[in-house]
Design an enzyme around this catalytic site. Structure first.
Site, PDB file in Angstrom:
ATOM      1  CG  ASP A   1      10.992  22.656   8.939  1.00  0.00           C
ATOM      2  OD1 ASP A   1      12.182  22.986   9.053  1.00  0.00           O
ATOM      3  OD2 ASP A   1      10.155  23.305   8.292  1.00  0.00           O
TER       4      ASP A   1
ATOM      5  CG  ASP B   1      15.034  26.665   9.832  1.00  0.00           C
ATOM      6  OD1 ASP B   1      14.101  27.089   9.141  1.00  0.00           O
ATOM      7  OD2 ASP B   1      15.607  27.345  10.711  1.00  0.00           O
TER       8      ASP B   1
ATOM      9  CD  GLU C   1      15.096  28.466   5.095  1.00  0.00           C
ATOM     10  OE1 GLU C   1      14.346  29.441   4.956  1.00  0.00           O
ATOM     11  OE2 GLU C   1      15.637  28.187   6.180  1.00  0.00           O
TER      12      GLU C   1
ATOM     13  CG  HIS D   1       7.120  29.240   6.357  1.00  0.00           C
ATOM     14  ND1 HIS D   1       7.956  28.479   5.569  1.00  0.00           N
ATOM     15  CD2 HIS D   1       7.802  29.470   7.504  1.00  0.00           C
ATOM     16  CE1 HIS D   1       9.084  28.257   6.208  1.00  0.00           C
ATOM     17  NE2 HIS D   1       9.019  28.851   7.394  1.00  0.00           N
ATOM     18  CG  ASP D   2      10.279  32.028   5.936  1.00  0.00           C
ATOM     19  OD1 ASP D   2       9.621  32.172   6.992  1.00  0.00           O
ATOM     20  OD2 ASP D   2      11.149  31.143   5.794  1.00  0.00           O
TER      21      ASP D   2
HETATM   22  C1  GLC Z   1      13.881  29.743   8.413  1.00  0.00           C
HETATM   23  C2  GLC Z   1      12.396  29.552   8.509  1.00  0.00           C
HETATM   24  C3  GLC Z   1      11.785  30.771   9.113  1.00  0.00           C
HETATM   25  C4  GLC Z   1      12.349  30.928  10.504  1.00  0.00           C
HETATM   26  C5  GLC Z   1      13.877  30.989  10.467  1.00  0.00           C
HETATM   27  C6  GLC Z   1      14.451  30.807  11.821  1.00  0.00           C
HETATM   28  O1  GLC Z   1      14.224  30.751   7.535  1.00  0.00           O
HETATM   29  O2  GLC Z   1      11.867  29.249   7.247  1.00  0.00           O
HETATM   30  O3  GLC Z   1      10.398  30.695   9.161  1.00  0.00           O
HETATM   31  O4  GLC Z   1      11.848  32.086  11.101  1.00  0.00           O
HETATM   32  O5  GLC Z   1      14.413  29.949   9.674  1.00  0.00           O
HETATM   33  O6  GLC Z   1      14.287  29.487  12.266  1.00  0.00           O
END
Ligand code: GLC
Length: 545
Positions: A99, A201, A268, A333-334
């Protein structure tokens, strides 16, 4: 030939390291734990692991607040543990994707510590510092994704800094070339160590409006809600200049791609499809210059109905740029888990869909055993998002609970006290128990993944829509070696399959119910919540031989 590259034909499996496997009894998963589970992952049949952040972090956002991009947090182990994990994964032909969190650092990162130390500090401009309005209020109306204002006032230097997420996660200033170079060097650090790619991210957040204009107010959301949905993130995300950075990142990844081991850049991105497509980058001499896999999250929010899914697939296929490779994600995970969103029985249909659509699938840990969201009592809540916006159902702890491995204490996840409680069903719903059950959801995943390897058409073949009814969604995957038909029943009642959909001499390769094998009697009726993969007998013979 190039369609055979691993990130196109393979299956990515997301590991949330806190919750995967603890090796030292502190109740939190770690890298050594993941290493010990490599054989389980190889047996499952996935091709690559994407591991959420394990870098040194105060853990305000559980690792998405990074204080050192080139290390390992002691909770997760050491760099030597990482190297061992990487080497042993590679020995099993498993790729490792890490990541990259370039949008923001932790407020404890030395860069931010310097930046906030004085207005004259050379790193001041590495972050987004602004004066407040004359009345002292924040510079504009930008809101944090985790609730409340996105600006925090810093007493020492009398200015506000911007954070798209927590105040402990200040956003970097990506207009500053020094920031870019520093982050590209971070990428080189991990590429040199041997990683196979990055999941970046919130890549679409990197650039903010240079004029810091107010975001438009979202008329659909009640004012005073304090949530980021009150404004439309027009000036804070998806700015045109961000695409140049995506291409620069791709070039860094490509610096290391010549070694016969192609690396991958995954973004992402939560954006509507036409905007998402821009992240594949411009085409130069027929080669797209951006992210190879801008994450396609449509299945996560989709209405779970045959026609709705068919529409999503068609529109997405039609929108892809020439040479752009598709991808599909069922959970992460979100977001709430698939088995909670659609139910345990449909979860198999969903997995068959994920693993037979054209495009790289990403599977979230635990979904292969049908883990569901776990209700976390208020006094056990860990997620800062839930703490900031309590009671709105935004918390992400429910989908982050420990992996359920076996029927020993704490499901074999830890010998200590797990950081987040386990699902109540762990004693029966775990890898060891389900592996022995020829009809379990885990066995289904293993067989489905094995089938993808046996029938390359399922991984890299063309996509041919064939029919959609109220509940039935059917399509074919067509490769050089043959044609495979996928039929999915999105409903709980049986559906008759029109005989015209069937290949000649149909042979069932796999049913979600795991009880159909070999020649199929016609006409075929799918049971409720059943999906079937079918081939014509001649092709089946050639390919399987
Ligand atoms: C992304 C991650 C999430 C995190 C956010 C801030 O969306 O997947 O888990 O809280 O970024 O880094």
């Amino acid at each position: 030939m190039s369609d055979e590259v691993w990130w196109k034909s393979g299956v990515i499996y997301q590991v949330y390291p806190r919750s995967f496997q603890d090796s030292n009894g502190d109740g939190i998963g770690d890298l050594e734990g993941i290493r010990r589970r490599l054989d389980d992952l190889a047996r499952l049949g996935v091709d690559a692991l994407w591991i959420s952040p394990f870098y040194p972090s105060p853990m305000a956002d559980f690792g998405y607040d990074i204080a050192d991009y080139c290390g390992v947090d002691p909770t997760f182990g050491t760099l030597a543990d990482f190297d061992a994990l990487l080497a042993q994964a590679h020995a099993r032909d498993l790729r490792i994707i890490v990541d990259l969190v370039p949008n923001h650092t932790s407020d404890r990162h030395p860069w931010f510590v310097e930046s906030r130390s004085s207005r004259a500090n050379p790193k001041r401009d590495w972050y987004l510092w602004r004066d407040g309005k004359p009345d002292g209020t924040p510079p504009n109306n930008w809101l944090s994704n985790f609730g409340g204002p996105a600006w925090t006032f810093d007493d020492a230097t009398g200015q506000y800094y911007y954070h798209a997420f927590l105040a402990q996660q200040p956003d970097l200033n990506w207009r500053n070339p020094a920031v870019r170079e520093a982050m590209y060097d971070v990428m080189r650090f991990w590429l040199r160590r041997g990683v196979d790619g990055f999941r970046v991210d919130v890549i679409y957040h990197l650039i903010k409006d240079d004029l810091f204009r107010d975001n438009p107010v979202n008329a659909e959301v009640r004012a005073g809600d304090r949530s980021s949905r009150e404004v439309i993130p027009l000036y804070t995300t998806d700015r045109p200049e961000v695409l140049e950075i995506v291409e620069q990142m791709r070039r860094v990844v490509d610096e290391f791609g010549d070694s016969g081991r192609p690396r991958v850049l995954i973004g992402e991105i939560y954006l509507p499809i036409p905007r998402l497509m821009a992240y594949y980058g411009r085409s130069e001499h027929g080669v797209l210059q951006g992210a190879q896999l801008p994450f396609n999250f449509q299945l996560i929010g989709a209405r779970w109905e045959a026609r709705a899914i068919d529409r999503i697939v068609r529109d997405y296929e039609a929108a892809l740029p020439a040479g752009g490779w598709p991808n599909w994600v069922l959970g992460n995970h979100d977001k709430p888990r698939i088995a909670s969103r659609v139910g345990l029985e449909q979860a198999r249909v969903a997995a068959m869909l994920l693993l037979t659509l054209r495009g790289t699938p990403t599977l979230y840990y635990g979904d292969e055993i049908g883990m569901r969201d776990v209700t976390i009592p208020n006094d056990e809540v860990q997620d800062p998002f839930e703490k900031n916006e309590p009671g709105k159902g935004v918390g992400r702890d429910p989908e982050r609970t420990p992996m359920q491995w076996d029927a020993t204490a704490h499901a074999g996840f830890t010998t200590g006290h797990p950081w987040l409680r386990l699902g109540e069903d762990w004693a029966s719903r775990n890898v060891a128990t389900l592996a022995d059950d020829p009809h379990s959801i885990l066995t289904f995943h293993r067989r489905m993944l094995a089938l993808r390897r046996r029938y390359p058409a399922l991984a890299t073949g063309a996509y041919e829509p064939s029919m959609t009814g109220d509940h039935l969604f059917a399509y074919a995957r067509v490769g050089i070696a043959g044609r495979v038909v996928v039929m999915l029943n999105f409903g709980a009642d049986p559906v008759d399959v029109p005989p015209t959909l069937m290949p000649r001499n149909p042979v069932a390769l796999l049913s979600t119910h795991l009880d159909r094998d070999g020649a199929l009697a016609l006409p075929l009726t799918l049971r409720g919540n059943e999906g079937v993969v079918v081939a014509g007998a001649p092709e089946a013979n050639t390919v399987a031989a």
